[in-house]
Design an enzyme around this catalytic site. Structure first.
Site, mmCIF file in Angstrom:
data_model
loop_
_atom_site.group_PDB
_atom_site.id
_atom_site.type_symbol
_atom_site.label_atom_id
_atom_site.label_comp_id
_atom_site.label_asym_id
_atom_site.label_seq_id
_atom_site.Cartn_x
_atom_site.Cartn_y
_atom_site.Cartn_z
ATOM 1 N N ASN A 144 52.656 -15.440 27.941
ATOM 2 C CA ASN A 144 51.784 -16.174 28.878
ATOM 3 C C ASN A 144 52.536 -16.887 29.987
ATOM 4 O O ASN A 144 51.930 -17.605 30.777
ATOM 5 C CB ASN A 144 50.949 -17.201 28.111
ATOM 6 C CG ASN A 144 51.769 -18.386 27.622
ATOM 7 O OD1 ASN A 144 53.003 -18.358 27.645
ATOM 8 N ND2 ASN A 144 51.110 -19.432 27.174
ATOM 9 N N ARG A 180 49.618 -28.896 26.458
ATOM 10 C CA ARG A 180 48.716 -29.230 25.361
ATOM 11 C C ARG A 180 48.040 -30.551 25.684
ATOM 12 O O ARG A 180 48.688 -31.506 26.139
ATOM 13 C CB ARG A 180 49.468 -29.335 24.020
ATOM 14 C CG ARG A 180 49.866 -27.998 23.414
ATOM 15 C CD ARG A 180 48.652 -27.163 23.045
ATOM 16 N NE ARG A 180 48.994 -25.874 22.457
ATOM 17 C CZ ARG A 180 49.108 -24.737 23.124
ATOM 18 N NH1 ARG A 180 48.939 -24.743 24.448
ATOM 19 N NH2 ARG A 180 49.380 -23.615 22.511
ATOM 20 N N GLN A 211 39.495 -28.619 21.005
ATOM 21 C CA GLN A 211 39.067 -27.345 21.589
ATOM 22 C C GLN A 211 38.191 -26.585 20.602
ATOM 23 O O GLN A 211 38.651 -26.310 19.495
ATOM 24 C CB GLN A 211 40.291 -26.509 21.996
ATOM 25 C CG GLN A 211 41.069 -27.142 23.123
ATOM 26 C CD GLN A 211 42.172 -26.265 23.707
ATOM 27 O OE1 GLN A 211 42.853 -26.644 24.640
ATOM 28 N NE2 GLN A 211 42.361 -25.082 23.159
ATOM 29 N N HIS A 228 40.234 -23.822 28.435
ATOM 30 C CA HIS A 228 41.596 -23.331 28.197
ATOM 31 C C HIS A 228 41.654 -21.814 28.406
ATOM 32 O O HIS A 228 41.283 -21.041 27.534
ATOM 33 C CB HIS A 228 42.013 -23.677 26.762
ATOM 34 C CG HIS A 228 43.464 -23.457 26.481
ATOM 35 N ND1 HIS A 228 44.019 -23.660 25.242
ATOM 36 C CD2 HIS A 228 44.496 -23.053 27.272
ATOM 37 C CE1 HIS A 228 45.310 -23.396 25.280
ATOM 38 N NE2 HIS A 228 45.617 -23.023 26.510
#
Length: 358
Positions: free
Chosen positions: A117, A256, A285, A309
């Site tokens: 990512n 985060r 989340q 997210h």
């Protein structure tokens, strides 16, 4: 073996777009492979509470697959019930949803798809910085609402050129952010990390390391957080540290959510101590509807750049982390060594320097 995957529901979007591999519907593209090998594969989004599929199946699961985007939180207590669990795989990057110390004690391996990512998140950081500095969100809201009052937007819009920008964390993502900032002709690029970049990398981007955190944030017009979540970073950006930020600074967090204290950030934005806060990571989340980051605004009615997210789960990233997850599983089944960069917890010890640095 029994393999349990906790993924997010894609609904119509996942049925229409098969490249949404990180969804329950598309199952990381692993079902045919796993079942051809004789393994049982359970895929679900149900992860909350004692009656969830997560808690129902964890007791006899051998391999757990989760993602950072819809994390199944594997606590010490759940690990104690997971008598067969040998491996936890993060389909993506970031394994803070697993109690790493408990995994060490129970000799459960924790792996993730490192690098899958990094480009996606670094691009999201750049987008987030620009939308805050240029006051994009209120401008867009004005355009789609049918209004037109340029002064209300321009009074809080700036150039990125000439600003001091710093990254809290200069690992794979933080370093790429610094590389992408070079063409913007910032006044200075800074970074804070427990270890310095290699000299040649530091010189290539023209970045300066600041070793004291309060001194670091006090110099930055823009701070971007690119660090893992662990005991040493949880709640790191709180009321005390925010008082050391430049008044009117912008803060971007795609790392985060729990690295920042949610209420303290919202208060700093409301007071104007922060001019803007953007990110796609939340301390819960999915985030509840009344989460303060959903509605917070600065005194001029802008400064909120929050999204769900998704920075690390672009279609390109999903291809990379699905393929990486399959390779991790294949290595495990065949008794082959894993890529050292993917190993967060080996058998009985933390292997990653990022999570080992407390």
């Amino acid at each position: 073996m029994k393999v349990l995957a906790i993924l997010y529901n894609g609904f119509k979007a996942a049925k229409a777009e098969p490249r949404l591999l990180g969804t329950v519907e598309n199952e990381l593209g692993l079902r045919a492979y796993l079942e051809s090998q004789g393994h049982e594969y359970i895929v679900t989004s149900s992860k909350e509470g004692p009656d969830s599929d997560f808690q129902k199946h964890i007791a006899d699961t051998d391999i757990l697959i989760t993602t950072p985007f819809h994390p199944g939180y594997l606590t010490k207590e759940l690990m104690a019930k997971a008598k067969n669990l040998k491996v936890c795989v993060t389909a993506g990057v970031g394994s803070d949803h697993v109690d790493l110390n408990a995994a060490v004690d129970r000799k459960i391996q924790v792996l993730e798809v490192s690098g899958s990512n990094v480009v996606s998140v670094a691009e999201q950081v750049m987008m987030s910085i620009l939308l805050l500095v240029r006051n994009f969100v209120p401008a867009h809201e004005q355009a789609i609402s049918g209004n037109w009052q340029v002064s209300d937007i321009a009074r809080n819009a700036f150039d990125l050129e000439g600003k001091v920008v710093g990254t809290l964390g200069a690992g794979r993502i933080g370093h790429r952010v610094l590389q992408r900032l070079v063409p913007f002709n910032t006044k200075e690029l800074l970074y804070f990390d427990y270890k310095g970049l290699p000299k040649e990398a530091e010189q290539a981007v023209g970045a300066r390391r600041v070793e004291d955190l309060k001194e670091f944030v006090s110099q930055c017009d823009v701070v971007t957080v690119n660090a893992p979540l662990h005991e040493g970073t949880k709640g790191l950006i709180n009321k005390d540290l925010l008082q050391h930020f430049k008044p009117g600074a912008w803060l971007v967090n795609t790392a985060r959510g729990a690295i920042c204290n949610a209420d303290d950030v919202a208060a700093a934005l409301k007071s104007g101590q922060l001019r803007g806060y953007a990110g796609d990571v939340w301390n819960q989340q999915p985030a509840p509807a009344d989460h303060p980051w959903r509605s917070m605004r600065n005194p001029l009615g802008g400064g909120n750049g929050m999204t769900p997210h998704y920075s690390g789960t672009t279609l390109d990233a999903q291809t990379r982390y699905a393929e990486g997850t399959k390779q991790i599983l294949q290595n495990y089944f065949e008794g082959k060594p894993q890529d050292p960069g993917n190993v967060i917890v080996g058998v009985g010890k933390i292997e990653s320097a990022s999570y080992g640095q407390r």
